[in-house]
Design a protein around this motif. Structure first.
Motif, mmCIF file in Angstrom:
data_model
loop_
_atom_site.group_PDB
_atom_site.id
_atom_site.type_symbol
_atom_site.label_atom_id
_atom_site.label_comp_id
_atom_site.label_asym_id
_atom_site.label_seq_id
_atom_site.Cartn_x
_atom_site.Cartn_y
_atom_site.Cartn_z
ATOM 1 N N UNK A 180 8.232 -31.920 10.544
ATOM 2 C CA UNK A 180 8.635 -30.568 10.133
ATOM 3 C C UNK A 180 8.112 -30.254 8.735
ATOM 4 N N UNK A 181 8.200 -31.206 7.821
ATOM 5 C CA UNK A 181 7.690 -30.991 6.462
ATOM 6 C C UNK A 181 6.174 -30.818 6.476
ATOM 7 N N UNK A 182 5.499 -31.590 7.297
ATOM 8 C CA UNK A 182 4.050 -31.456 7.433
ATOM 9 C C UNK A 182 3.679 -30.060 7.900
ATOM 10 N N UNK A 191 19.950 -33.235 10.335
ATOM 11 C CA UNK A 191 19.032 -32.583 11.262
ATOM 12 C C UNK A 191 17.741 -32.162 10.571
ATOM 13 N N UNK A 192 16.615 -32.202 11.304
ATOM 14 C CA UNK A 192 15.360 -31.681 10.755
ATOM 15 C C UNK A 192 15.457 -30.200 10.401
ATOM 16 N N UNK A 193 16.249 -29.458 11.153
ATOM 17 C CA UNK A 193 16.400 -28.030 10.894
ATOM 18 C C UNK A 193 17.016 -27.785 9.524
ATOM 19 N N UNK A 194 17.995 -28.620 9.144
ATOM 20 C CA UNK A 194 18.629 -28.457 7.838
ATOM 21 C C UNK A 194 17.646 -28.763 6.706
ATOM 22 N N UNK A 195 16.792 -29.756 6.908
ATOM 23 C CA UNK A 195 15.775 -30.071 5.905
ATOM 24 C C UNK A 195 14.793 -28.918 5.766
ATOM 25 N N UNK A 235 13.916 -26.272 2.383
ATOM 26 C CA UNK A 235 12.581 -25.962 1.865
ATOM 27 C C UNK A 235 12.335 -24.461 1.906
ATOM 28 N N UNK A 236 12.750 -23.825 2.998
ATOM 29 C CA UNK A 236 12.578 -22.376 3.126
ATOM 30 C C UNK A 236 13.360 -21.632 2.051
ATOM 31 N N UNK A 237 14.516 -22.166 1.667
ATOM 32 C CA UNK A 237 15.312 -21.522 0.620
ATOM 33 C C UNK A 237 14.576 -21.518 -0.711
ATOM 34 N N UNK A 238 13.840 -22.574 -1.000
ATOM 35 C CA UNK A 238 13.037 -22.585 -2.225
ATOM 36 C C UNK A 238 11.946 -21.518 -2.165
ATOM 37 N N UNK A 239 11.365 -21.323 -0.994
ATOM 38 C CA UNK A 239 10.332 -20.290 -0.844
ATOM 39 C C UNK A 239 10.879 -18.919 -1.211
ATOM 40 N N UNK A 240 12.130 -18.679 -0.846
ATOM 41 C CA UNK A 240 12.742 -17.381 -1.155
ATOM 42 C C UNK A 240 12.983 -17.213 -2.652
#
Length: 397
Positions: A366-368, A322-326, A330-335
């Motif tokens: 989503x990445x964009x 899923x795009x949500x999982x991707x 990425x959000x986890x790296x931000x944290x």
């Protein structure tokens, strides 16, 4: 037409093997990249580990074995004079230099060339030079890899980075620039008794002389840690009920084992920093590949906070349905202090991850929107041509 309010499409590349280029020829290979996938770069493996792969659209073969720890460029003899650890050109490339061919063709076609380099997961060099491999608490060597704390290994990494500058490489995708642990891996690995993840984790900690010296220098009693790990492993190997017990590393005594693992991570971070500095001095940039993502790499020596200061970019695997999982990865790296603007994400367009072209396009979108500047697609030779068409559809969207 993209409006001013829309973020730009991330720059895109496809990961590939040099043998894909040699088997298909430059026109076929680069034609697929530009006409079907529509990418602006190619990421070619320069050193790679052993593998057996199926190639759906290769005109010459369907199955290929890759040599352990082989180089897919022509090493400069002067750069490696007097070195024990040195890259060996793969037999599969014959008298060719695929990187020279790729560099010339990429330049002619206006594409960037990236080097996908597997640094420390190297069976060839590990078996040839066991003293350069990690050692577990009992002194047994993990011969499928090299230890990032070993001085000769660190010199090998720096020189290998520098080699790519001869080819006008824009970016180095640094895979395997860290420890790996027990299960990563060898052909026909066998564990007839259930070890459990905790036992496997302890068996993967390196206690070679260089790691112990580094820990001692940081105030961690390395020999005491090794003794405690030996005792815990013997207890867990003796009885199945003991092997199944969960624990945290700190429970082995006063936090010293956790401190030892942290000291090992410092060796990885400093090596990545040295590699990035060499790359930058020669006009290249280095991306550190952390495939597992936050919360998964501590025992491998991956300290995201430290790496965020040591290298210009972190690359991760967006292998998810899923795009949500991707987006969440990425959000986890931000944290952990790594913003999307300093990341690259690898996606798979094949059915394993995508149920169709729209799924891939939604992930790219989503990445964009998150601000991720680069996306890569795995893997040229291992996908069908219609999966390459999905890349073109996703990027045009």
């Amino acid at each position: 037409m993209r409006t001013a309010a829309q973020p730009p499409v991330p720059s895109a590349s496809v990961l590939a093997f040099a043998t894909d280029l040699l088997d298909e020829g430059a026109d076929g290979f680069f034609g697929n990249l530009t006409d079907r996938a529509g990418v602006g770069a190619v990421t070619l493996a320069s050193v790679y580990h052993a593998a057996r792969d199926v190639f759906p659209h290769n005109p010459r073969r369907v199955l290929r074995y890759l040599e352990p720890g082989a180089a897919y460029f022509r090493p400069d003899e002067a750069s490696w004079a007097g070195r024990r650890l040195r890259p060996v050109a793969a037999q599969a490339i014959g008298d060719d230099d695929p990187f020279a061919l790729a560099a010339a063709e990429a330049h002619r076609r206006g594409l960037a060339l990236h080097a996908w380099t597997v640094f420390l997961h190297n069976d060839r060099l590990g078996f040839q030079h066991p003293d350069c491999s990690p050692a577990n608490a009992f002194g047994d060597r993990h011969l499928t890899e090299l230890c990032p704390a070993h001085p000769e290994v660190r010199a090998y990494v720096r020189t290998l980075v520098a080699e790519h500058a001869r080819y006008g490489v824009d970016a180095i995708r640094a895979e395997s620039l860290h420890f790996h642990g027990l299960r990563h891996g060898y052909h026909h690995e066998r564990y007839f008794e259930h070890l459990g993840p905790d036992t496997e984790a302890l068996l993967g900690i390196c206690f070679c002389v260089h790691c112990r010296r580094s820990a001692d220098a940081q105030g961690v009693p390395a020999d005491e840690v090794r003794r405690r790990v030996q005792e815990e492993l013997r207890r867990r190997l003796a009885h199945a009920d003991s092997a199944a017990e969960p624990y945290t590393v700190d429970e082995l005594g006063d936090g010293v084992v956790a401190a030892y693992v942290d000291a090992s991570a410092a060796a990885v971070t400093s090596l990545a920093e040295e590699a990035a500095e060499v790359a930058a001095s020669l006009g290249m940039r280095l991306s550190f590949i952390d495939g597992g993502g936050p919360g998964t790499g501590w025992l491998s020596g991956i300290d995201l906070a430290g790496l965020g200061k040591a290298v210009p970019q972190i690359e991760t695997l967006g292998y998810a349905r899923s795009p949500e999982a991707v987006s969440e990865k990425v959000a986890a790296f931000s944290r952990h202090g790594i913003p999307p603007q300093r990341m690259s994400v690898i996606l798979r367009p094949m059915d394993e991850d995508c149920d169709g072209p729209e799924n891939l396009r939604t992930k790219v979108r989503a990445l964009r929107e998150l601000g991720v500047p680069e996306v890569e697609f795995y893997h040229y030779g291992l996908m069908r041509l219609d999966s390459m068409d999905r890349i073109g559809f996703a990027l045009r969207g």
